[in-house]
Design a protein around this motif. Sequence first.
Motif, PDB file in Angstrom:
ATOM      1  N   SER A   5       0.989  -1.308  -0.279  1.00 19.61           N
ATOM      2  CA  SER A   5       0.065  -0.239  -0.437  1.00 19.61           C
ATOM      3  C   SER A   5       1.051   1.212   0.004  1.00 19.61           C
ATOM      4  O   SER A   5       1.999   1.110  -0.358  1.00 19.61           O
ATOM      5  CB  SER A   5      -1.092  -0.375   0.959  1.00 19.61           C
ATOM      6  OG  SER A   5      -1.657   1.015   1.062  1.00 19.61           O
ATOM      7  N   PHE A   6      -0.246   2.525  -0.322  1.00 22.88           N
ATOM      8  CA  PHE A   6       0.433   3.380  -0.581  1.00 22.88           C
ATOM      9  C   PHE A   6       0.786   4.883   0.105  1.00 22.88           C
ATOM     10  O   PHE A   6      -0.826   4.717   0.051  1.00 22.88           O
ATOM     11  CB  PHE A   6       1.211   4.192  -1.424  1.00 22.88           C
ATOM     12  CG  PHE A   6       0.698   4.231  -2.755  1.00 22.88           C
ATOM     13  CD1 PHE A   6       0.460   5.669  -2.977  1.00 22.88           C
ATOM     14  CD2 PHE A   6       0.452   2.900  -3.319  1.00 22.88           C
ATOM     15  CE1 PHE A   6      -0.541   6.333  -4.506  1.00 22.88           C
ATOM     16  CE2 PHE A   6      -0.608   3.520  -4.466  1.00 22.88           C
ATOM     17  CZ  PHE A   6      -0.961   5.208  -4.570  1.00 22.88           C
ATOM     18  N   ALA A   7       0.769   5.702   1.635  1.00 20.47           N
ATOM     19  CA  ALA A   7      -0.016   6.745   2.050  1.00 20.47           C
ATOM     20  C   ALA A   7      -0.199   8.096   1.263  1.00 20.47           C
ATOM     21  O   ALA A   7      -0.859   8.501   1.628  1.00 20.47           O
ATOM     22  CB  ALA A   7       0.356   6.937   3.305  1.00 20.47           C
ATOM     23  N   GLU A   8       0.889   8.048   0.535  1.00 24.88           N
ATOM     24  CA  GLU A   8       1.474   9.391   0.031  1.00 24.88           C
ATOM     25  C   GLU A   8       1.669   9.031  -1.426  1.00 24.88           C
ATOM     26  O   GLU A   8       1.878   7.802  -1.889  1.00 24.88           O
ATOM     27  CB  GLU A   8       1.700   9.945   0.703  1.00 24.88           C
ATOM     28  CG  GLU A   8       3.868   9.761   0.875  1.00 24.88           C
ATOM     29  CD  GLU A   8       4.539  10.749   1.911  1.00 24.88           C
ATOM     30  OE1 GLU A   8       4.503  11.398   0.833  1.00 24.88           O
ATOM     31  OE2 GLU A   8       5.395  10.058   2.570  1.00 24.88           O
ATOM     32  N   VAL A  14       7.813   4.594  -1.413  1.00 22.52           N
ATOM     33  CA  VAL A  14       6.141   5.707  -0.644  1.00 22.52           C
ATOM     34  C   VAL A  14       5.598   3.509  -0.440  1.00 22.52           C
ATOM     35  O   VAL A  14       4.829   4.015   0.492  1.00 22.52           O
ATOM     36  CB  VAL A  14       5.521   6.325  -1.519  1.00 22.52           C
ATOM     37  CG1 VAL A  14       6.231   7.712  -1.421  1.00 22.52           C
ATOM     38  CG2 VAL A  14       4.916   5.692  -3.198  1.00 22.52           C
ATOM     39  N   LEU A  15       6.070   2.589  -1.453  1.00 22.73           N
ATOM     40  CA  LEU A  15       4.831   1.653  -1.156  1.00 22.73           C
ATOM     41  C   LEU A  15       5.461   0.589   0.390  1.00 22.73           C
ATOM     42  O   LEU A  15       6.997   0.752   0.746  1.00 22.73           O
ATOM     43  CB  LEU A  15       6.144   0.739  -2.107  1.00 22.73           C
ATOM     44  CG  LEU A  15       5.171   0.749  -3.655  1.00 22.73           C
ATOM     45  CD1 LEU A  15       5.121   0.163  -4.290  1.00 22.73           C
ATOM     46  CD2 LEU A  15       3.663   1.176  -4.016  1.00 22.73           C
ATOM     47  N   GLN A  16       4.471   0.478   0.954  1.00 23.08           N
ATOM     48  CA  GLN A  16       4.608  -0.108   2.450  1.00 23.08           C
ATOM     49  C   GLN A  16       4.314  -1.909   2.107  1.00 23.08           C
ATOM     50  O   GLN A  16       2.830  -2.295   1.776  1.00 23.08           O
ATOM     51  CB  GLN A  16       4.427   0.344   3.284  1.00 23.08           C
ATOM     52  CG  GLN A  16       4.594   2.011   3.444  1.00 23.08           C
ATOM     53  CD  GLN A  16       4.745   2.511   4.935  1.00 23.08           C
ATOM     54  OE1 GLN A  16       3.005   3.261   5.123  1.00 23.08           O
ATOM     55  NE2 GLN A  16       5.174   2.996   5.669  1.00 23.08           N
ATOM     56  N   ASN A  40       1.984  -2.983 -13.828  1.00 24.02           N
ATOM     57  CA  ASN A  40       1.512  -2.512 -14.570  1.00 24.02           C
ATOM     58  C   ASN A  40       2.324  -1.308 -14.893  1.00 24.02           C
ATOM     59  O   ASN A  40       1.859  -0.949 -14.078  1.00 24.02           O
ATOM     60  CB  ASN A  40       0.056  -2.758 -15.046  1.00 24.02           C
ATOM     61  CG  ASN A  40      -0.308  -4.342 -15.657  1.00 24.02           C
ATOM     62  OD1 ASN A  40       0.391  -4.303 -16.457  1.00 24.02           O
ATOM     63  ND2 ASN A  40      -1.122  -4.461 -15.062  1.00 24.02           N
ATOM     64  N   ALA A  41       2.755  -0.593 -15.569  1.00 21.97           N
ATOM     65  CA  ALA A  41       2.922   0.595 -15.961  1.00 21.97           C
ATOM     66  C   ALA A  41       1.890   1.451 -14.441  1.00 21.97           C
ATOM     67  O   ALA A  41       2.942   2.887 -14.477  1.00 21.97           O
ATOM     68  CB  ALA A  41       3.194   1.290 -17.065  1.00 21.97           C
ATOM     69  N   VAL A  42       0.645   1.529 -15.521  1.00 23.12           N
ATOM     70  CA  VAL A  42       0.136   2.202 -14.487  1.00 23.12           C
ATOM     71  C   VAL A  42      -0.199   1.712 -13.336  1.00 23.12           C
ATOM     72  O   VAL A  42      -0.458   3.075 -12.148  1.00 23.12           O
ATOM     73  CB  VAL A  42      -1.428   1.820 -14.991  1.00 23.12           C
ATOM     74  CG1 VAL A  42      -1.888   0.190 -14.652  1.00 23.12           C
ATOM     75  CG2 VAL A  42      -2.677   2.213 -14.102  1.00 23.12           C
ATOM     76  N   ASP A  43       0.868   0.998 -12.715  1.00 23.49           N
ATOM     77  CA  ASP A  43       0.824   0.931 -10.983  1.00 23.49           C
ATOM     78  C   ASP A  43       1.542   2.375 -10.285  1.00 23.49           C
ATOM     79  O   ASP A  43       1.688   2.895  -9.320  1.00 23.49           O
ATOM     80  CB  ASP A  43       1.367  -0.158 -10.587  1.00 23.49           C
ATOM     81  CG  ASP A  43       0.510  -1.197 -11.295  1.00 23.49           C
ATOM     82  OD1 ASP A  43      -0.814  -1.710 -11.354  1.00 23.49           O
ATOM     83  OD2 ASP A  43       1.089  -2.914 -11.468  1.00 23.49           O
ATOM     84  N   ARG A  47       0.914   5.695  -8.423  1.00 26.43           N
ATOM     85  CA  ARG A  47       2.064   5.951  -7.356  1.00 26.43           C
ATOM     86  C   ARG A  47       2.755   6.524  -7.248  1.00 26.43           C
ATOM     87  O   ARG A  47       1.933   7.640  -6.290  1.00 26.43           O
ATOM     88  CB  ARG A  47       2.835   4.433  -6.870  1.00 26.43           C
ATOM     89  CG  ARG A  47       3.549   4.646  -5.982  1.00 26.43           C
ATOM     90  CD  ARG A  47       5.066   4.013  -6.532  1.00 26.43           C
ATOM     91  NE  ARG A  47       5.991   4.607  -6.701  1.00 26.43           N
ATOM     92  CZ  ARG A  47       6.565   4.095  -8.537  1.00 26.43           C
ATOM     93  NH1 ARG A  47       6.906   3.575  -8.412  1.00 26.43           N
ATOM     94  NH2 ARG A  47       7.510   6.083  -8.641  1.00 26.43           N
ATOM     95  N   GLU A  48       2.884   7.512  -8.625  1.00 25.08           N
ATOM     96  CA  GLU A  48       3.333   9.011  -8.793  1.00 25.08           C
ATOM     97  C   GLU A  48       2.104   9.871  -8.473  1.00 25.08           C
ATOM     98  O   GLU A  48       3.228  11.150  -8.257  1.00 25.08           O
ATOM     99  CB  GLU A  48       4.416   8.949  -9.949  1.00 25.08           C
ATOM    100  CG  GLU A  48       5.292   8.480  -9.960  1.00 25.08           C
ATOM    101  CD  GLU A  48       5.960   8.569 -11.482  1.00 25.08           C
ATOM    102  OE1 GLU A  48       5.482   8.899 -11.894  1.00 25.08           O
ATOM    103  OE2 GLU A  48       6.556   8.341 -11.819  1.00 25.08           O
TER     104      GLU A  48
END
Length: 297
Positions: A5-8, A14-16, A40-43, A47-48
Motif C-alpha cells: 500500500s501507499f499513503a502518499e 512510498v510503497l509499504q 503494469n506501468a499504470v501501477d 503511485r506517482e
Amino acid sequence: MKKVSFAEFGGPDVLQLLDAEEPHAGPGQVRIAVRAAGVNAVDWRLREGQRLGPHPIQLPAGVGLDAAGVVDRIGSGVEGVEIGDPVFGEGFSTYAEFAVLSAWAAMPAGLTFEEAAGYPSVVETALRIIGAVGAQSGQTLLVSGAAGGVGSAVLQIARERGITVIGTAGAANQDYLRSLGALATTYGEGWVERVRRLGPVDAALDLAGSGVIRELIELTGDPQRVVSIADLDAPKLGVRFSGVAGSVPDALAEAATLISQGKLRIPVEKSYSLSEAAAAHIDSQAGHSRGRRVIVI
C-alpha cells in the motif's frame, strides 16, 4: 494478510508492505487467494499521482490490477465459477495475499500462475489500441517500444489478424521481436529512416512514451492514425491517448482462446516477492523489458 500500500504519492519508496484486513467479494465479484500479480506501468503512474481516469484515487491505496490465483469466495449473482477454481483477471489491490476480482476467466491449461498474471491488462490494452488505431489486415502497423508486455501482445495479435508489424526496441531485443513475427529495428538516432527502409507505415502505436509522437505522425502522415498509451501530452499534437479500459471480460476470453490455440505467449522476464514491490516498480519504470514482470505470493 500482507498487502502493498501507499499513503502518499511519490517514488517507489512510498510503497509499504503492511498487515491489512482481508477484502470481501461483493455482488458480481470473486475473491482469490493470490498466487501472482502482474506489474503494469499504470501501477507506478498511479503511485506517482498521475490522474489517468475520471476520478483521483483515494489514499491510502493498494497497488495492482492484474492477478492469478484460486477462487476462495464468491459474491452474489456470480455464476460459472466455483471455490477452488484457478482464474486470472483484473481487480484492485492485487499486490496482496487476497484480492477481489471484478473480471476473470478460467486459467488456460499449461499456464503457471506466474505466467497467467501477466496477461489481463496487457491483452485488454493491446486489443483496445489495435482497434482504436484502425489497423486492418494487409496494412503495416508501427509499434514504438514493442518488446514489453503490451508490445508482445500487440505483435502476436496483429500477426494473427494479418497485419504486418514493424517494431522498435533496444538492440538486445531485436531477435525477440523477430521471433514474434515483426520486422525489427532499433530506436535512437536515425530510427525514422530505418523504419522507412522497412516499408510504408499505415498506423502507429506509442507504447513507451519516449517523445516520438511527432515522428510517428510524420511516418503515418496523419495524427489520427497514431495512438499512445504512454505520452500524456500526445493530445496536444492531435494524437489520441488511450487510457480507459474496454470490455475486460471479452479481452480475457479472447486471451484464453489465443493462449489455448498456441497463438499468444508472453514470457515472464522477472519475478519479485511482495517485499520487493518497490524494486519491481523501479525496473518497470526503467523500461527495456522483454515480456512481463510479476509479483509472486
